[in-house]
Design an enzyme around this catalytic site. Structure first.
Site, PDB file in Angstrom:
ATOM      1  N   HIS A   1       0.837  -1.216   0.000  1.00 10.35           N
ATOM      2  CA  HIS A   1       0.000   0.000   0.000  1.00 10.35           C
ATOM      3  C   HIS A   1       0.872   1.267   0.000  1.00 10.35           C
ATOM      4  O   HIS A   1       1.063   1.872  -1.036  1.00 10.35           O
ATOM      5  CB  HIS A   1      -1.071   0.003   1.105  1.00 10.35           C
ATOM      6  CG  HIS A   1      -0.685  -0.591   2.433  1.00 10.35           C
ATOM      7  ND1 HIS A   1       0.434  -0.215   3.121  1.00 10.35           N
ATOM      8  CD2 HIS A   1      -1.307  -1.527   3.209  1.00 10.35           C
ATOM      9  CE1 HIS A   1       0.495  -0.873   4.261  1.00 10.35           C
ATOM     10  NE2 HIS A   1      -0.539  -1.705   4.347  1.00 10.35           N
TER      11      HIS A   1
ATOM     12  N   GLU B   1       5.231   3.030  10.923  1.00  7.95           N
ATOM     13  CA  GLU B   1       5.324   1.631  11.368  1.00  7.95           C
ATOM     14  C   GLU B   1       6.253   0.910  10.414  1.00  7.95           C
ATOM     15  O   GLU B   1       6.141   1.054   9.186  1.00  7.95           O
ATOM     16  CB  GLU B   1       3.947   0.972  11.338  1.00  7.95           C
ATOM     17  CG  GLU B   1       2.974   1.574  12.322  1.00  7.95           C
ATOM     18  CD  GLU B   1       1.574   1.008  12.167  1.00  7.95           C
ATOM     19  OE1 GLU B   1       0.704   1.426  12.942  1.00  7.95           O
ATOM     20  OE2 GLU B   1       1.345   0.177  11.260  1.00  7.95           O
TER      21      GLU B   1
ATOM     22  N   THR C   1      -2.794  -8.680   7.643  1.00  4.63           N
ATOM     23  CA  THR C   1      -2.442  -7.518   8.462  1.00  4.63           C
ATOM     24  C   THR C   1      -1.472  -8.000   9.539  1.00  4.63           C
ATOM     25  O   THR C   1      -1.230  -9.204   9.654  1.00  4.63           O
ATOM     26  CB  THR C   1      -3.700  -6.860   9.058  1.00  4.63           C
ATOM     27  OG1 THR C   1      -3.323  -5.726   9.854  1.00  4.63           O
ATOM     28  CG2 THR C   1      -4.488  -7.816   9.938  1.00  4.63           C
TER      29      THR C   1
ATOM     30  N   GLU D   1       3.497   0.112  22.210  1.00  5.38           N
ATOM     31  CA  GLU D   1       2.152   0.060  21.655  1.00  5.38           C
ATOM     32  C   GLU D   1       1.597  -1.316  21.968  1.00  5.38           C
ATOM     33  O   GLU D   1       2.112  -2.336  21.480  1.00  5.38           O
ATOM     34  CB  GLU D   1       2.137   0.304  20.139  1.00  5.38           C
ATOM     35  CG  GLU D   1       0.696   0.223  19.607  1.00  5.38           C
ATOM     36  CD  GLU D   1       0.506   0.725  18.193  1.00  5.38           C
ATOM     37  OE1 GLU D   1       1.334   1.531  17.709  1.00  5.38           O
ATOM     38  OE2 GLU D   1      -0.485   0.310  17.561  1.00  5.38           O
TER      39      GLU D   1
ATOM     40  N   GLY E   1      -7.311  -3.356  15.314  1.00  5.82           N
ATOM     41  CA  GLY E   1      -8.661  -3.905  15.381  1.00  5.82           C
ATOM     42  C   GLY E   1      -9.639  -3.036  16.176  1.00  5.82           C
ATOM     43  O   GLY E   1     -10.782  -3.432  16.398  1.00  5.82           O
TER      44      GLY E   1
ATOM     45  N   GLY F   1      -6.774   2.491  12.147  1.00  7.77           N
ATOM     46  CA  GLY F   1      -6.787   2.660  10.703  1.00  7.77           C
ATOM     47  C   GLY F   1      -8.041   2.134  10.036  1.00  7.77           C
ATOM     48  O   GLY F   1      -8.912   2.891   9.596  1.00  7.77           O
TER      49      GLY F   1
HETATM   50  N1  PXP Z   1      -0.954  -0.446  15.226  1.00  2.90           N
HETATM   51  C1  PXP Z   1      -0.116  -1.237  14.519  1.00  2.90           C
HETATM   52  C2  PXP Z   1       1.232  -1.500  15.074  1.00  2.90           C
HETATM   53  C3  PXP Z   1      -0.503  -1.749  13.262  1.00  2.90           C
HETATM   54  O1  PXP Z   1       0.353  -2.531  12.571  1.00  2.90           O
HETATM   55  C4  PXP Z   1      -1.772  -1.419  12.754  1.00  2.90           C
HETATM   56  C5  PXP Z   1      -2.169  -1.922  11.391  1.00  2.90           C
HETATM   57  O2  PXP Z   1      -1.377  -1.330  10.430  1.00  2.90           O
HETATM   58  C6  PXP Z   1      -2.606  -0.599  13.537  1.00  2.90           C
HETATM   59  C7  PXP Z   1      -2.179  -0.145  14.772  1.00  2.90           C
HETATM   60  C8  PXP Z   1      -3.965  -0.210  13.073  1.00  2.90           C
HETATM   61  O3  PXP Z   1      -4.788  -1.328  13.042  1.00  2.90           O
HETATM   62  P1  PXP Z   1      -6.225  -1.231  12.397  1.00  2.90           P
HETATM   63  O4  PXP Z   1      -6.027  -0.900  10.953  1.00  2.90           O
HETATM   64  O5  PXP Z   1      -6.826  -2.578  12.641  1.00  2.90           O
HETATM   65  O6  PXP Z   1      -6.933  -0.120  13.132  1.00  2.90           O
END
Ligand code: PXP
Length: 239
Positions: A52, A72, A102, A153, A194, A215
């Site tokens: 992406h 990230e 994911t 995190e 999630g 996200g």
């Molecule tokens: N935090 C981390 C470390 C992640 O890898 C992701 C997915 O990219 C997210 C948060 C966000 O997750 P979601 O897209 O399920 O909200």
């Protein structure tokens, strides 16, 4: 809840753009909307397979958008080099598997990971705040501290999957206990993965929570109500 901040992951803006490999939807435009609608930080995951987000997305968002950028990335020499080049405000080191849909859970942080320790040191020395994405397990959190991470995190995917099921209370308790330890170790506390408009509030209420990084649910909702409202609605829920 005390002023919990919202990091908005815009990877799936790039997912849609990559479906046609054209210019739209533009991640720079998305980042600006995020930051003007209540989002406190733009989050992007530059994957090894570039499914992406592309390097040009990170570069352009860094250069053209005023605001916090959180990257990230996997703990690889390639990503370390790119992070040092792009200078995001912060990074989160995540595990990455080639065929995963994911991110699958957190890093299994051991006590002696010379490579990881070196990457953390190099990023920190260049002024980038470093967090590690870990499951809510005390040993991983202590090891992350010992390796020099500034923030943790907490991976909320098990909690999110347990929503509405018997295990939910137990998974929330695991996050709460892990959060206590993170704060005891004087680290900043983030959580994510999630989280959505239904399950987010108990996590936002965890004492000491600094940032929630979200996200998929925000970008999905944006399809119907627009990105501005989707971000503002989430921000309202977590404050
Ligand atoms: N935090 C981390 C470390 C992640 O890898 C992701 C997915 O990219 C997210 C948060 C966000 O997750 P979601 O897209 O399920 O909200």
């Amino acid at each position: 809840m005390k002023n919990v901040k919202l990091g908005v992951n815009i990877d799936h803006i790039a997912t849609l753009r990559q479906a046609r490999k054209e210019k739209n939807p533009d991640t720079v435009e998305a980042a600006r909307v995020v930051l003007s609608s209540g989002g406190d930080m733009v989050v992007m995951h530059l994957r090894g397979d570039r499914r992406h987000v592309q390097e040009s997305d990170v570069e352009r968002v860094r250069q053209d958008v005023k605001g916090l950028l959180h990257l990230e990335m996997a703990a690889t020499p390639e990503m370390e080099k790119l992070a040092l080049q792009f200078q995001p405000d912060s990074v989160c080191i995540v595990p990455e598997l080639p065929d995963e849909v994911t991110t699958q859970g957190g890093l299994k942080v051991g006590g002696k990971l010379d490579g990881l320790e070196k990457i953390i040191r190099n990023l920190s020395e260049s002024g980038i705040e470093v967090s590690l994405f870990v499951d809510p397990e005390p040993q991983f959190i202590r090891n992350a501290r010992n390796l020099g991470a500034d923030s943790i995190e907490l991976c909320t995917s098990k909690y999110s999957e347990s929503w509405g099921k018997k295990l939910q209370a137990k998974e929330l308790e695991r996050l709460e206990l892990a959060a206590c330890l993170v704060k005891e170790l004087n680290m900043r506390l983030h959580a994510g993965h999630g989280l959505d408009y239904y399950n987010v509030v108990p996590v936002a209420r965890i004492e000491g929570m600094d940032y929630l990084n979200i996200g998929f649910s925000i970008i999905s909702r944006a399809m119907f109500v627009g990105l501005k409202s989707a971000v503002a609605d989430m921000k309202r829920l977590i404050q």
